[in-house]
Write an enzyme that holds these catalytic residues in place. Sequence first.
Site, mmCIF file in Angstrom:
data_model
loop_
_atom_site.group_PDB
_atom_site.id
_atom_site.type_symbol
_atom_site.label_atom_id
_atom_site.label_comp_id
_atom_site.label_asym_id
_atom_site.label_seq_id
_atom_site.Cartn_x
_atom_site.Cartn_y
_atom_site.Cartn_z
ATOM 1 N N HIS A 95 0.852 -1.189 0.000
ATOM 2 C CA HIS A 95 0.000 0.000 0.000
ATOM 3 C C HIS A 95 0.894 1.248 0.000
ATOM 4 O O HIS A 95 1.969 1.255 0.602
ATOM 5 C CB HIS A 95 -0.909 -0.002 1.229
ATOM 6 C CG HIS A 95 -1.942 1.070 1.142
ATOM 7 N ND1 HIS A 95 -1.691 2.366 1.497
ATOM 8 C CD2 HIS A 95 -3.217 1.043 0.685
ATOM 9 C CE1 HIS A 95 -2.779 3.100 1.276
ATOM 10 N NE2 HIS A 95 -3.716 2.311 0.780
ATOM 11 N N GLU A 167 -3.633 2.271 -7.283
ATOM 12 C CA GLU A 167 -4.065 3.384 -6.430
ATOM 13 C C GLU A 167 -3.125 4.566 -6.642
ATOM 14 O O GLU A 167 -2.050 4.620 -6.034
ATOM 15 C CB GLU A 167 -3.987 2.980 -4.958
ATOM 16 C CG GLU A 167 -4.874 1.838 -4.580
ATOM 17 C CD GLU A 167 -5.181 1.874 -3.089
ATOM 18 O OE1 GLU A 167 -6.352 1.989 -2.764
ATOM 19 O OE2 GLU A 167 -4.243 1.808 -2.280
HETATM 20 P P1 PGA Z 1 -9.496 6.217 0.222
HETATM 21 O O1 PGA Z 1 -8.266 5.196 0.451
HETATM 22 O O2 PGA Z 1 -10.620 5.429 -0.375
HETATM 23 O O3 PGA Z 1 -9.797 6.752 1.576
HETATM 24 O O4 PGA Z 1 -8.988 7.277 -0.727
HETATM 25 C C1 PGA Z 1 -7.988 4.194 -0.475
HETATM 26 C C2 PGA Z 1 -6.838 3.349 0.000
HETATM 27 O O5 PGA Z 1 -5.823 3.903 0.439
HETATM 28 O O6 PGA Z 1 -6.904 2.107 -0.026
#
Ligand code: PGA
Length: 263
Positions: A95, A167
Amino acid sequence: MRRFIIGGNWKMQVTGVEDSVSRAQKIVKLEGFDKVDVFIAPSFTALYEVGKILQGTPLKLCGQNMHHFETGAFTGEVSVESLLEAGCEYVLLGHSERRRIFGETDELINKKVLKALEHKLKVVLAIGETAKEREEGRTAEVNRSQLAGSLAGVPKEQMDNIVIAYEPVWAINNKHLNPDTEIHPATPKQAVEAHQIVRNWVKEQYGEEVAESIRIQYGGSMKGSNAEELLTLPDIDGGLIGGASLTAEALEPIIKAAVKFTR
Ligand code: PGA
């Protein structure tokens, strides 16, 4: 066709065991699990109790991180066996908060990926570029290099056990990562382009069949109000959700959107 997979990453946002259990009890009562895979990732201390609630239900449990050694003198770390014992089916690795705040490298993430797979724990591998890297035109290069580094040595037959979460760091609702900017999700065009970069990389490395079957989640400010738009896009096979996964009320429209567009 690829089944949608929706993940709730609770981060360090829900800290109590009782609170976590009560949220999980509400989420498990939602509808749509017959059509969509859903997992939640509570804090480590709540995993075991939440795991008991989820046992025998279609809602799956996910660890937020893991160490790459099975056991040993590693203060503050959590092992694969501990996650399995708590009932985890998935672990989230790489992540951007781990990469950018805690300095995790692709090399380290790769060791964790290999260890998880060795123990039959499925991996949700997160990748993504920063705003600066995107501005410099390095989106493809950064994501490809994170994929290559994190998945080094993963054989084709294990790719079934991998979910990739694209992401973009700049879209994640995180004031530590994005202190000076107004945070907003990727546009459909940006998301589709990035997902194609990821799928093409998988195709080059593992062939057409794996590329067609691997699921790529979009993450970064996905919520009820934009889930339908994002989940209708080609190559987006679900979402990794932070803020909007903390309550059943917030998660419900996202699961409903996935059900609506079930492929
Ligand atoms: P968010 O986070 O939906 O709060 O933007 C996504 C993540 O970091 O998995």
